[in-house]
Design an enzyme around this catalytic site. Structure first.
Site, PDB file in Angstrom:
ATOM      1  N   ASP A   1      -2.121   6.527  -3.410  1.00 28.88           N
ATOM      2  CA  ASP A   1      -1.040   5.827  -2.720  1.00 28.88           C
ATOM      3  C   ASP A   1      -0.386   4.781  -3.610  1.00 28.88           C
ATOM      4  O   ASP A   1      -0.664   4.691  -4.803  1.00 28.88           O
ATOM      5  CB  ASP A   1      -1.557   5.187  -1.427  1.00 28.88           C
ATOM      6  CG  ASP A   1      -2.466   4.011  -1.705  1.00 28.88           C
ATOM      7  OD1 ASP A   1      -3.101   4.001  -2.781  1.00 28.88           O
ATOM      8  OD2 ASP A   1      -2.549   3.100  -0.866  1.00 28.88           O
TER       9      ASP A   1
ATOM     10  N   GLU B   1     -13.170   5.326   5.088  1.00 25.98           N
ATOM     11  CA  GLU B   1     -12.343   5.249   6.289  1.00 25.98           C
ATOM     12  C   GLU B   1     -11.525   6.519   6.419  1.00 25.98           C
ATOM     13  O   GLU B   1     -11.145   7.132   5.418  1.00 25.98           O
ATOM     14  CB  GLU B   1     -11.387   4.066   6.194  1.00 25.98           C
ATOM     15  CG  GLU B   1     -12.064   2.732   6.192  1.00 25.98           C
ATOM     16  CD  GLU B   1     -11.027   1.622   6.276  1.00 25.98           C
ATOM     17  OE1 GLU B   1     -10.817   1.114   7.370  1.00 25.98           O
ATOM     18  OE2 GLU B   1     -10.411   1.318   5.244  1.00 25.98           O
TER      19      GLU B   1
ATOM     20  N   LYS C   1     -11.302  -0.175  -1.561  1.00 30.89           N
ATOM     21  CA  LYS C   1     -11.415   1.268  -1.671  1.00 30.89           C
ATOM     22  C   LYS C   1     -10.755   1.684  -2.976  1.00 30.89           C
ATOM     23  O   LYS C   1      -9.943   0.937  -3.523  1.00 30.89           O
ATOM     24  CB  LYS C   1     -10.819   1.964  -0.463  1.00 30.89           C
ATOM     25  CG  LYS C   1      -9.395   1.601  -0.123  1.00 30.89           C
ATOM     26  CD  LYS C   1      -9.068   2.201   1.232  1.00 30.89           C
ATOM     27  CE  LYS C   1      -7.629   1.999   1.625  1.00 30.89           C
ATOM     28  NZ  LYS C   1      -7.368   0.682   2.224  1.00 30.89           N
TER      29      LYS C   1
ATOM     30  N   LYS D   1      -1.613 -10.225  -0.398  1.00 30.05           N
ATOM     31  CA  LYS D   1      -2.975 -10.266   0.133  1.00 30.05           C
ATOM     32  C   LYS D   1      -3.800 -11.177  -0.759  1.00 30.05           C
ATOM     33  O   LYS D   1      -3.623 -11.171  -1.983  1.00 30.05           O
ATOM     34  CB  LYS D   1      -3.511  -8.834   0.090  1.00 30.05           C
ATOM     35  CG  LYS D   1      -4.895  -8.672   0.645  1.00 30.05           C
ATOM     36  CD  LYS D   1      -5.230  -7.211   0.803  1.00 30.05           C
ATOM     37  CE  LYS D   1      -5.552  -6.554  -0.522  1.00 30.05           C
ATOM     38  NZ  LYS D   1      -6.446  -5.400  -0.390  1.00 30.05           N
TER      39      LYS D   1
ATOM     40  N   ASP E   1      -5.488   2.554  -3.901  1.00 27.51           N
ATOM     41  CA  ASP E   1      -6.799   2.502  -3.251  1.00 27.51           C
ATOM     42  C   ASP E   1      -7.060   3.695  -2.339  1.00 27.51           C
ATOM     43  O   ASP E   1      -8.195   3.965  -1.971  1.00 27.51           O
ATOM     44  CB  ASP E   1      -7.026   1.159  -2.523  1.00 27.51           C
ATOM     45  CG  ASP E   1      -5.946   0.837  -1.510  1.00 27.51           C
ATOM     46  OD1 ASP E   1      -5.030   1.663  -1.321  1.00 27.51           O
ATOM     47  OD2 ASP E   1      -6.024  -0.256  -0.902  1.00 27.51           O
ATOM     48  N   ARG E   2      -6.005   4.434  -1.984  1.00 32.35           N
ATOM     49  CA  ARG E   2      -6.220   5.603  -1.123  1.00 32.35           C
ATOM     50  C   ARG E   2      -6.254   6.889  -1.955  1.00 32.35           C
ATOM     51  O   ARG E   2      -5.704   6.934  -3.054  1.00 32.35           O
ATOM     52  CB  ARG E   2      -5.085   5.748  -0.113  1.00 32.35           C
ATOM     53  CG  ARG E   2      -4.998   4.611   0.857  1.00 32.35           C
ATOM     54  CD  ARG E   2      -3.944   4.884   1.894  1.00 32.35           C
ATOM     55  NE  ARG E   2      -3.920   3.799   2.863  1.00 32.35           N
ATOM     56  CZ  ARG E   2      -3.492   3.916   4.111  1.00 32.35           C
ATOM     57  NH1 ARG E   2      -3.026   5.073   4.534  1.00 32.35           N
ATOM     58  NH2 ARG E   2      -3.504   2.894   4.930  1.00 32.35           N
TER      59      ARG E   2
ATOM     60  N   ARG F   1      -2.227   4.694  17.130  1.00 37.66           N
ATOM     61  CA  ARG F   1      -3.063   5.710  16.487  1.00 37.66           C
ATOM     62  C   ARG F   1      -4.023   6.284  17.528  1.00 37.66           C
ATOM     63  O   ARG F   1      -4.693   5.536  18.234  1.00 37.66           O
ATOM     64  CB  ARG F   1      -3.876   5.107  15.350  1.00 37.66           C
ATOM     65  CG  ARG F   1      -3.032   4.417  14.268  1.00 37.66           C
ATOM     66  CD  ARG F   1      -3.767   4.471  12.936  1.00 37.66           C
ATOM     67  NE  ARG F   1      -3.236   3.582  11.936  1.00 37.66           N
ATOM     68  CZ  ARG F   1      -2.127   3.789  11.207  1.00 37.66           C
ATOM     69  NH1 ARG F   1      -1.397   4.871  11.409  1.00 37.66           N
ATOM     70  NH2 ARG F   1      -1.747   2.922  10.294  1.00 37.66           N
TER      71      ARG F   1
ATOM     72  N   ASP G   1      -0.692   1.548  -4.109  1.00 35.01           N
ATOM     73  CA  ASP G   1      -1.495   0.591  -4.875  1.00 35.01           C
ATOM     74  C   ASP G   1      -2.807   1.166  -5.382  1.00 35.01           C
ATOM     75  O   ASP G   1      -3.649   0.431  -5.908  1.00 35.01           O
ATOM     76  CB  ASP G   1      -1.740  -0.683  -4.062  1.00 35.01           C
ATOM     77  CG  ASP G   1      -2.520  -0.432  -2.790  1.00 35.01           C
ATOM     78  OD1 ASP G   1      -2.432   0.686  -2.252  1.00 35.01           O
ATOM     79  OD2 ASP G   1      -3.232  -1.346  -2.329  1.00 35.01           O
TER      80      ASP G   1
ATOM     81  N   SER H   1       0.799  -1.225   0.000  1.00 34.53           N
ATOM     82  CA  SER H   1       0.000   0.000   0.000  1.00 34.53           C
ATOM     83  C   SER H   1       0.831   1.275   0.000  1.00 34.53           C
ATOM     84  O   SER H   1       1.626   1.494  -0.887  1.00 34.53           O
ATOM     85  CB  SER H   1      -0.936  -0.040   1.211  1.00 34.53           C
ATOM     86  OG  SER H   1      -1.783   1.056   1.192  1.00 34.53           O
ATOM     87  N   HIS H   2       0.666   2.074   1.031  1.00 34.12           N
ATOM     88  CA  HIS H   2       1.290   3.393   1.112  1.00 34.12           C
ATOM     89  C   HIS H   2       2.680   3.323   1.725  1.00 34.12           C
ATOM     90  O   HIS H   2       3.322   4.346   1.895  1.00 34.12           O
ATOM     91  CB  HIS H   2       0.411   4.275   1.988  1.00 34.12           C
ATOM     92  CG  HIS H   2       0.141   3.613   3.308  1.00 34.12           C
ATOM     93  ND1 HIS H   2      -0.667   2.508   3.400  1.00 34.12           N
ATOM     94  CD2 HIS H   2       0.619   3.841   4.538  1.00 34.12           C
ATOM     95  CE1 HIS H   2      -0.688   2.095   4.656  1.00 34.12           C
ATOM     96  NE2 HIS H   2       0.086   2.882   5.367  1.00 34.12           N
TER      97      HIS H   2
END
Ligand code: G16
Length: 542
Positions: free
Chosen positions: A276, A362, A375, A125, A280-281, A495, A278, A112-113
């Protein structure tokens, strides 16, 4: 041609929030990737002769693992593999391919990011036939298998040329190397009013799309510059690079600061968006206005009917628990269902499949809908442009009017990265201990109304997911939430999510951190963050 290779299990292959993510040196240990891929196959049933989709975000080690996965899919008995040219498929595009071609499932290679490179991050995944990330019962089975695996099977054949489109035979299995962009771009044309967006751009609205040296480059070039007529140069950092050009492909105010600064400058573009690693963001910025992901979800939901794909209205909205409640007010007004899930896109799958939710989002810069089961960053960008085109308003106008109508949820997330794992676990354990005694306690003007550790009861399959984040809810609707990230690869990331609802439009212009200062102080006090971690400020604030 198929050989069985003896192996020894690794004990650290537990999938996190979104698959298995580790540093490349971990992934490139002997049989490490093979063990995990074989454990995926060993946990599935009924795929003989069926199709598997394979693709990744182009990061370092992508091609190597794709070659292994293809040869292992052939050995396992899949009938066909569809793989993106050059090994490239954005995560939402992979989800679309799985759905469109009714594949059995897919292997998505991405961290991802997170940064990429020889010493940076990699990930694997598994996505199921609905196109979405495997639910916990499958990831649990995969993990259980990784702990005892003693052999894997692989076709003993040369590597495939991933750069050449077409159909090829690999040990009796067909491999189709497909154009990664075409199907996805076609889907976007069905969902959004490309004519209206074209008119908006031709009318002088200037956009800047930052692909951050990652997978969305080819998609964004095709969609924004070729199909929507944005001038060449509107898409920046568009070549997917194995190390993302040394950048951290995380679309937020820290890592996409150049884009943000550009949009905020007097002669900069009117609209900016970043994706990002991949794809999705997404991050959305307009002149004078950064849109929080939570607000973006609420505004997309409130305006959904402007887009042809959603003209009949939406059935419901889902958001992860730490995401602000801005969307809840939209759902209430529309009289539609609202669902609060744990962090992790996989929890939306059942709601989308059952038709309970149409739009999901999200706080972690993710928004999407039932068009795929991931996403989708560029989807969100197109949705915003479609809304701007339909309303003939700027991002800032759309957001401030939304707040005036629904109230503003001031929202921020503070991340403390690479914290000592034991200290982070102890902090969460201590918070859990305090839960029963917190209600009724006052911290300055803030009085605790309730406190719990979030548990999710899936309304579709009845499964229960516990310990999904400690919530401290204050009278008046403010809250702080604490949880440990499930996507980091070194140490622990704490977080802290902070939210305050402000109904009065006269008070909507306060700087976010200032508006939340009292809650941030209370969050630190309740969690004893400084003393337990030795940190006096967050690593990243979004
Ligand atoms: C993944 C998940 C998201 C989650 C995010 C952050 O996103 O798919 O659902 O919100 O991680 O998770 P955490 O707070 O556990 O680090 P991505 O874009 O990394 O695949």
């Amino acid at each position: 041609m198929i050989k069985t290779v003896k192996t020894a299990p690794y004990q650290d292959q537990k999938p996190g929030t979104s698959g298995l993510r580790k540093k490349v040196p971990v992934f490139s240990q002997e049989n490490y990737a093979e063990n995990f891929i074989q454990s995926i196959f060993d946990s599935l049933e009924g795929f003989q002769g069926k199709t598997l989709v394979i693709g990744g975000d182009g990061r370092y080690y992508n091609r190597e693992v794709i070659q292994k996965a293809i040869k292992m899919a052939a050995a396992a008995g899949f009938g066909k593999v569809m793989v993106g040219q050059g090994g490239i498929l954005s995560t939402p595009a992979a989800s679309n391919i799985i759905r469109k071609y009714k594949a059995f499932g897919g292997i998505v290679l991405s961290a991802s990011h997170n940064p990429g490179g020889p010493t940076e991050d990699f990930g694997i995944k598994y996505n199921i036939g609905n196109g979405g990330p495997a639910p916990e019962k499958i990831t649990d089975a995969i993990f259980a298998r990784t702990k005892v695996i003693d052999a894997y099977r692989i076709a003993d054949v040369p590597d495939l040329n991933l750069d050449q489109l077409g159909s090829f035979d690999v040990a009796g299995m067909t491999v189709e190397v497909i154009d990664p962009v075409a199907d996805y771009a076609e889907l976007m044309e069905q969902l959004f009013d490309f004519g209206a967006i074209r008119t908006l751009l031709a009318g002088g609205v200037r956009i800047a799309i930052d692909s951050m040296g990652a997978v969305t480059g080819p998609y964004a070039k095709e969609i924004f510059e070729k199909r929507l007529g944005a001038p060449e140069g509107s898409v920046r950092n568009f070549t997917p690079l194995p190390d993302f050009g040394g950048h951290h492909p995380d679309p937020n105010l820290v890592h996409a600061k150049d884009l943000y600064d550009d949009v905020m400058s007097a002669d900069g573009p009117d609209f900016g968006a970043a994706s990002d690693g991949d794809g999705d963001r997404n991050m959305i910025v307009g002149k004078g206005m950064f849109v929080t992901p939570s607000d973006s979800l609420a505004i997309i939901a409130a305006n959904a009917t402007v887009a042809p794909g959603y003209s009949k209205g939406i059935a419901g909205i889902a958001r992860s628990m730490p995401t602000s409640a801005a969307a809840d007010r939209v759902a209430e007004k529309l009289g539609i269902g609202m669902y609060e899930t744990p962090t992790g896109w996989k929890f939306f799958g059942n709601l989308l499949d059952a038709g309970k939710a149409t739009v999901c989002g999200e706080e972690s810069f993710g928004t999407g809908s039932d068009h795929v089961r991931e996403k989708d960053g560029l989807w969100a960008v197109l949705f915003w442009l479609n809304i701007m085109a339909a309303r003939k308003e700027s991002v800032a106008e759309i957001v401030t009017k939304h707040w005036a109508e629904y109230g503003r949820n001031y929202y921020s997330r503070h991340d403390y990265e690479e914290v000592d794992t034991e200290a982070a676990n102890a902090l969460v354990a201590a918070l859990r201990e305090k839960l029963a005694s917190l209600p009724g306690q006052s911290f300055g003007a803030l009085k605790v109304a309730a406190a719990d550790d979030f548990a999710y009861h899936d309304p579709v399959d009845g499964s229960v997911s516990k310990n999904q984040g400690v919530r401290v809810l204050f009278e008046g609707g403010s809250r702080v939430v604490f949880r440990l990230s499930g996507t980091g690869t070194s140490g622990a990331t704490i977080r802290v999510y902070v939210e305050r609802y402000e109904p009065d439009p006269a008070k909507h212009g306060i700087e976010t951190q200032a508006a939340l200062a009292d809650l941030i102080a209370v969050a630190n006090e309740i969690s004893e963050l400084k003393t337990r971690t030795g940190r006096d400020k967050p690593t990243v604030i979004t």
